[in-house]
Design an enzyme around this catalytic site. Structure first.
Site, PDB file in Angstrom:
ATOM      1  N   SER A  40       0.869  -1.186   0.000  1.00 19.50           N
ATOM      2  CA  SER A  40       0.000   0.000   0.000  1.00 19.50           C
ATOM      3  C   SER A  40       0.901   1.230   0.000  1.00 19.50           C
ATOM      4  CB  SER A  40      -0.945  -0.015   1.205  1.00 19.50           C
ATOM      5  OG  SER A  40      -0.280   0.260   2.404  1.00 19.50           O
ATOM      6  N   HIS A 144      -3.198  -5.789   2.361  1.00 21.29           N
ATOM      7  CA  HIS A 144      -2.307  -6.833   2.869  1.00 21.29           C
ATOM      8  C   HIS A 144      -2.959  -8.211   2.949  1.00 21.29           C
ATOM      9  CE1 HIS A 144       0.335  -3.553   4.954  1.00 21.29           C
ATOM     10  NE2 HIS A 144       0.473  -3.570   3.650  1.00 21.29           N
ATOM     11  N   GLN A 152      -6.558  -1.310   7.448  1.00 20.76           N
ATOM     12  CA  GLN A 152      -5.407  -2.153   7.099  1.00 20.76           C
ATOM     13  C   GLN A 152      -4.765  -2.839   8.301  1.00 20.76           C
ATOM     14  OE1 GLN A 152      -2.416  -0.837   3.966  1.00 20.76           O
ATOM     15  NE2 GLN A 152      -1.128  -0.722   5.772  1.00 20.76           N
ATOM     16  N   GLU A 153      -4.630  -2.106   9.427  1.00 19.34           N
ATOM     17  CA  GLU A 153      -3.910  -2.682  10.567  1.00 19.34           C
ATOM     18  C   GLU A 153      -4.537  -2.278  11.899  1.00 19.34           C
ATOM     19  OE1 GLU A 153       0.213  -1.383  10.155  1.00 19.34           O
ATOM     20  OE2 GLU A 153       0.076  -1.699   7.988  1.00 19.34           O
ATOM     21  N   GLU A 194       1.813  -9.193   6.717  1.00 22.19           N
ATOM     22  CA  GLU A 194       2.666  -8.833   7.851  1.00 22.19           C
ATOM     23  C   GLU A 194       2.514  -9.791   9.032  1.00 22.19           C
ATOM     24  OE1 GLU A 194       2.038  -4.728   8.840  1.00 22.19           O
ATOM     25  OE2 GLU A 194       2.944  -4.021   6.970  1.00 22.19           O
ATOM     26  N   ASP A 230      -3.635   1.483  11.632  1.00 17.54           N
ATOM     27  CA  ASP A 230      -3.239   2.107  10.369  1.00 17.54           C
ATOM     28  C   ASP A 230      -4.433   1.950   9.442  1.00 17.54           C
ATOM     29  OD1 ASP A 230      -2.253   3.076   8.035  1.00 17.54           O
ATOM     30  OD2 ASP A 230      -0.568   1.678   7.868  1.00 17.54           O
ATOM     31  N   GLU A 273      -2.874   5.978  12.183  1.00 18.77           N
ATOM     32  CA  GLU A 273      -2.008   6.288  11.039  1.00 18.77           C
ATOM     33  C   GLU A 273      -2.860   6.432   9.778  1.00 18.77           C
ATOM     34  OE1 GLU A 273       1.277   3.520  10.725  1.00 18.77           O
ATOM     35  OE2 GLU A 273       1.235   3.650   8.529  1.00 18.77           O
ATOM     36  N   ASP A 300       1.822   8.527   7.135  1.00 17.24           N
ATOM     37  CA  ASP A 300       2.700   7.581   6.424  1.00 17.24           C
ATOM     38  C   ASP A 300       2.678   7.953   4.937  1.00 17.24           C
ATOM     39  OD1 ASP A 300       3.900   5.410   5.175  1.00 17.24           O
ATOM     40  OD2 ASP A 300       2.339   3.975   5.692  1.00 17.24           O
ATOM     41  N   LYS A 325      10.084   5.400   7.040  1.00 20.05           N
ATOM     42  CA  LYS A 325      10.464   4.197   6.303  1.00 20.05           C
ATOM     43  C   LYS A 325      11.618   4.586   5.393  1.00 20.05           C
ATOM     44  CE  LYS A 325       5.750   2.246   5.922  1.00 20.05           C
ATOM     45  NZ  LYS A 325       4.510   2.303   5.086  1.00 20.05           N
ATOM     46  N   HIS A 353       8.730  -0.847   9.443  1.00 20.85           N
ATOM     47  CA  HIS A 353       8.970  -1.854   8.402  1.00 20.85           C
ATOM     48  C   HIS A 353       8.064  -1.588   7.196  1.00 20.85           C
ATOM     49  CE1 HIS A 353       5.429  -4.662   9.856  1.00 20.85           C
ATOM     50  NE2 HIS A 353       5.068  -3.407   9.770  1.00 20.85           N
ATOM     51  N   ARG A 354       8.123  -2.480   6.193  1.00 16.10           N
ATOM     52  CA  ARG A 354       7.172  -2.504   5.090  1.00 16.10           C
ATOM     53  C   ARG A 354       6.440  -3.848   5.120  1.00 16.10           C
ATOM     54  NH1 ARG A 354       7.556   2.034   1.683  1.00 16.10           N
ATOM     55  NH2 ARG A 354       5.390   1.361   1.382  1.00 16.10           N
ATOM     56  N   SER A 355       5.380  -3.962   4.324  1.00 15.57           N
ATOM     57  CA  SER A 355       4.671  -5.246   4.305  1.00 15.57           C
ATOM     58  C   SER A 355       5.537  -6.348   3.684  1.00 15.57           C
ATOM     59  CB  SER A 355       3.340  -5.115   3.575  1.00 15.57           C
ATOM     60  OG  SER A 355       3.507  -4.513   2.317  1.00 15.57           O
ATOM     61  N   LYS A 376       7.202   0.332  14.422  1.00 15.30           N
ATOM     62  CA  LYS A 376       6.131  -0.533  13.927  1.00 15.30           C
ATOM     63  C   LYS A 376       6.782  -1.596  13.074  1.00 15.30           C
ATOM     64  CE  LYS A 376       3.126   0.386  10.453  1.00 15.30           C
ATOM     65  NZ  LYS A 376       1.929   0.770   9.666  1.00 15.30           N
TER      66      LYS A 376
END
Ligand code: PGA
Ligand code: ZN
Length: 399
Positions: A40, A144, A152-153, A194, A230, A273, A300, A325, A353-355, A376
């Site tokens: 994303s 994801h 998303q999270e 993730e 997020d 986020e 982000d 990031k 991090h990234r996915s 994160k």
């Protein structure tokens, strides 16, 4: 001086090729690092090229400017050489994936030459005594995972943990507890990119599950655990409809601000986020105005670790936190600049991090070096635990 830069492609956690760099110095120092990759991704991120292309372009343009010329321990010099070799403002010539892999590998080689742990090399002698609180992705969907939550999270936030190890284990316990609750409810779930559970339940149900699991683990561990989100609002926002689309439900920008503000209130969210679209500084500012005294409103896709975009956000009062990031901007120096500008302006930096990830643990060192209050980097799965376990080792001075 840097003697050689070797580049290759290796696997990332999604099974895609990604760029890995090895930097060797004339004095025998060595560093290795690999680029992560988003799903994303923000529209304004530095450009990730297909991995093989990025390797070829960096071999042609960047490697000759580094070998025999730059000092690995001089991170600014290395990163300026990468910018000069690329010649664009978004790394579209050599790829941000090549740039970040080389930048991080050079940092590790520099630390090796100096005989210091990476966090100390990056942070200096007076840094590196505080540890970030890990935000752990426990339930997720969006880009994801297929057929899971729209948000998303859902992130566990063990804000009361006495140390980083307990915090890491608390997040794992929340993850395990949610898994058990899902099974009890008859909705067992697979995991998303993730490692978060990706159940096919509504967002409202996910909030209830998080609240229950966090309470349970809080009792067991004896310290305060909250949670956050997020939203990845840019992925939900439909420009044609000028609305946020959650399956059959759509929300106007005003309604989205209201919805998030209500969630912050109802669940005591400590972190939200990308609650809004990546172009909507104004709505970000409105939400920050409403809930910014109680919660971190983090940009982000809004800021993409870019000081120009962060500066605009600061001027407009959009958000009070920035996700950092390194691969969004291409070098460690640029990531540090974003953190410095954030801190000067009382924006909370959250290293991330990234996915798509690798075993690379550089961001654990970056978070400690920069005194970032949060990191994160997932909850379970080898590419996530690589960073979490590295934090535990740093805190244990076991490097
Ligand atoms: P990405 O997602 O790495 O797929 O961009 C992570 C995030 O949005 O924070
Ligand atoms: Zn995000």
């Amino acid at each position: 001086r840097i003697e050689s830069v070797r580049l290759r492609t290796v696997l990332d956690s999604r099974g895609n090729p990604t760029v890995e760099a090895d930097v060797h110095t004339e004095s025998g120092g060595h560093g290795r690092a690999a680029a992560p990759s988003g799903a994303s991704t923000g529209e304004y991120e530095a450009i990730e090229l297909p991995a093989e292309e990025a390797v070829a372009a960096a071999r042609e343009h960047a490697v000759p400017r580094l070998e025999g010329r730059a000092f690995a321990a001089d991170q600014r010099e290395v990163d300026q050489a990468l910018h000069a070799a690329d010649g664009t403002d978004d790394f579209s010539t050599i790829g941000a994936n090549s740039a970040v892999a080389i930048s991080m590998a050079a940092a590790k080689a520099g630390a090796d030459v100096l005989g210091a742990p990476l966090y100390q090399h990056l942070g200096g002698a007076f840094r590196g005594r505080n540890y970030p609180v890990p935000l752990g992705n426990v339930i997720g969907g969006g880009e994801h995972a297929a057929d899971a939550t729209h948000i998303q999270e859902f992130l566990a936030a063990p804000v009361g943990a006495p140390n980083v190890r307990d915090a890491v284990f608390a997040n794992a316990a929340v993850h395990e507890t949610v898994g058990e609750l899902l099974t009890e409810r008859g909705t067992p779930a697979a995991k998303g990119d993730e490692g978060a559970w990706a159940p096919s339940i509504s967002d409202a149900e996910a909030f209830e599950l998080m609240a229950e699991a966090v309470d349970e683990v809080e009792d067991a561990f004896g310290f305060d655990i909250e949670f956050g989100l997020d939203v990845a609002g840019a992925e939900l926002y439909d420009a044609d409809e000028d609305a946020y689309v959650y399956g059959d439900t759509t929300r106007s920008t005003e309604e989205q601000v209201e919805y998030i503000a209500d969630l912050v209130e109802e669940y005591g969210l400590v972190y939200v986020e990308d609650p809004l679209d990546e172009d909507d500084y104004e709505a970000f500012a409105e939400l920050t105005d409403r809930v910014g005294d109680r919660t971190l409103v983090c940009g982000d896709d809004l800021f993409v670790t870019n000081t120009n975009r962060l500066q605009e956000g600061i001027e407009r009062g959009a958000a009070n936190s920035i996700l950092v990031k390194p691969n969004q901007i291409g070098t460690l120096s640029d990531a540090f600049d974003a953190i410095e500008l954030a801190v000067e302006s009382s924006y909370t930096p959250v290293v991330s991090h990234r996915s798509g990830e690798t075993e690379d643990a550089t961001i654990a060192h970056l978070a400690v070096a920069a005194d970032a209050p949060f990191i994160k980097t997932g909850t379970v799965g080898g590419e996530r635990t690589a960073k979490l376990n590295e934090l535990i080792r740093i805190a244990d001075e076991a490097l």
